[in-house]
Scaffold this motif. Structure first.
Motif, PDB file in Angstrom:
ATOM      1  N   GLY A 239      46.367  62.449  46.720  1.00 53.47           N
ATOM      2  CA  GLY A 239      45.183  63.186  46.306  1.00 53.47           C
ATOM      3  C   GLY A 239      44.128  62.338  45.629  1.00 53.47           C
ATOM      4  O   GLY A 239      43.042  62.845  45.307  1.00 53.47           O
ATOM      5  N   LEU A 240      44.411  61.048  45.409  1.00 51.82           N
ATOM      6  CA  LEU A 240      43.436  60.140  44.820  1.00 51.82           C
ATOM      7  C   LEU A 240      42.607  59.430  45.891  1.00 51.82           C
ATOM      8  O   LEU A 240      41.654  58.721  45.573  1.00 51.82           O
ATOM      9  N   ALA A 241      42.964  59.635  47.159  1.00 51.99           N
ATOM     10  CA  ALA A 241      42.242  59.015  48.268  1.00 51.99           C
ATOM     11  C   ALA A 241      40.991  59.812  48.605  1.00 51.99           C
ATOM     12  O   ALA A 241      40.842  60.972  48.205  1.00 51.99           O
ATOM     13  N   ASP A 242      40.080  59.199  49.349  1.00 54.96           N
ATOM     14  CA  ASP A 242      38.894  59.911  49.824  1.00 54.96           C
ATOM     15  C   ASP A 242      39.322  60.995  50.818  1.00 54.96           C
ATOM     16  O   ASP A 242      40.216  60.775  51.642  1.00 54.96           O
ATOM     17  N   SER A 243      38.675  62.153  50.757  1.00 59.84           N
ATOM     18  CA  SER A 243      38.940  63.264  51.682  1.00 59.84           C
ATOM     19  C   SER A 243      40.442  63.478  51.914  1.00 59.84           C
ATOM     20  O   SER A 243      40.916  63.489  53.062  1.00 59.84           O
ATOM     21  N   PRO A 244      41.214  63.683  50.851  1.00 57.74           N
ATOM     22  CA  PRO A 244      42.676  63.717  51.015  1.00 57.74           C
ATOM     23  C   PRO A 244      43.190  64.868  51.861  1.00 57.74           C
ATOM     24  O   PRO A 244      44.165  64.697  52.603  1.00 57.74           O
TER      25      PRO A 244
END
Length: 259
Positions: A239-244
């Protein structure tokens, strides 16, 4: 429909990307959040010491006495409203709820639980104010508007109970026939330094019971295996990634799929 669980590790590190992507799915999503680290911080500020129980099989849970319950409800309510406010800033009129609102999540208080003590012996202790989910009014969570749910349930006695957020997410997804996206702070289930891309229910259960998997991932895999047997696909992603959410739905992370 999709159900999105934003884990406590994401909430406490940086929920901005998860919330921004959640806004893109406002018309087809139900959101549930965690936030255990925020509960710990509040408890320490109040002079309380968080306590945890280890259960047979290695699953760890919070021990919730009455003072812990009060801190839990306060911290989770704060998180809930900050997520709703962040969505509002993006033009999404979300509604924040606990499971007690409208009796959306009903649970039975755990009178006794089996734990493993520091010497490795099993013993029975008081269950405190933790609960086992017995019913979820999933239809009440359907959009519009987007519902954001905190993991607090209502007992048959009218008590507030601490319930596992992942378990609520699985229950809602199974009742709605929805795909479940669990956002954690890792790229998925990692074994041998690599993300395991796909598991069937038996494989997920075997790994959950092995020494290769530790911590909260054990509970996630066990619940995902049970959900998969009921036809629900679960995706665990970062959930810390872009567009998860979009990435998870497009194939990233670990997918636990029905056989």
């Amino acid at each position: 429909m999709i159900v999105v669980k934003i884990g406590g590790s994401v909430i406490c590190k940086d929920p901005s990307k998860a919330v921004a992507d959640l806004a893109n799915y406002a018309g087809e999503a139900v959101a549930i959040h965690g936030g255990g680290c925020a509960v710990n911080d509040l408890m320490k500020a109040l002079g309380l010491q968080p306590k945890f129980l280890t259960h047979p099989g290695g699953v760890v849970s919070r021990y919730t006495d009455y003072e812990t319950l009060r801190a839990f409800v306060m911290a989770m309510s704060w998180i809930n409203k900050t997520v709703v406010a962040s969505l509002a800033a993006r033009g999404i009129p979300a509604v924040g709820l606990t499971g007690a609102d409208g009796a959306v999540v009903k649970a039975k208080r755990k009178e006794k639980v089996v734990v493993v003590d520091e010497r490795g012996r099993q013993r029975v202790v008081d269950g405190g104010y933790s609960g086992k989910i017995v019913d979820v009014d999933a239809k009440a969570l359907l959009p519009p508007p987007l519902k954001v749910l905190a993991p607090i349930a209502l007992s048959e006695r009218g008590e507030l109970l601490n319930v596992d957020g992942d378990q609520i997410a699985f229950e809602v997804a199974s009742r709605l026939g929805a795909k479940l996206v669990i956002l954690s702070d890792v790229d998925g289930l990692i074994v041998g330094g690599r993300v395991v891309e796909r598991l069937d229910p038996d494989e997920a259960e075997r790994l959950a019971k092995s020494e290769e998997v530790r911590g909260g991932m054990k509970r996630k895999l066990l619940a995902a295996a049970e959900a998969a047997r009921m036809g629900v696909e679960t995706i665990i992603y970062n959930g810390l990634a872009d567009s998860p959410i979009g990435r998870a739905l497009a194939g990233a992370g670990t997918h636990i799929t029905p056989s």
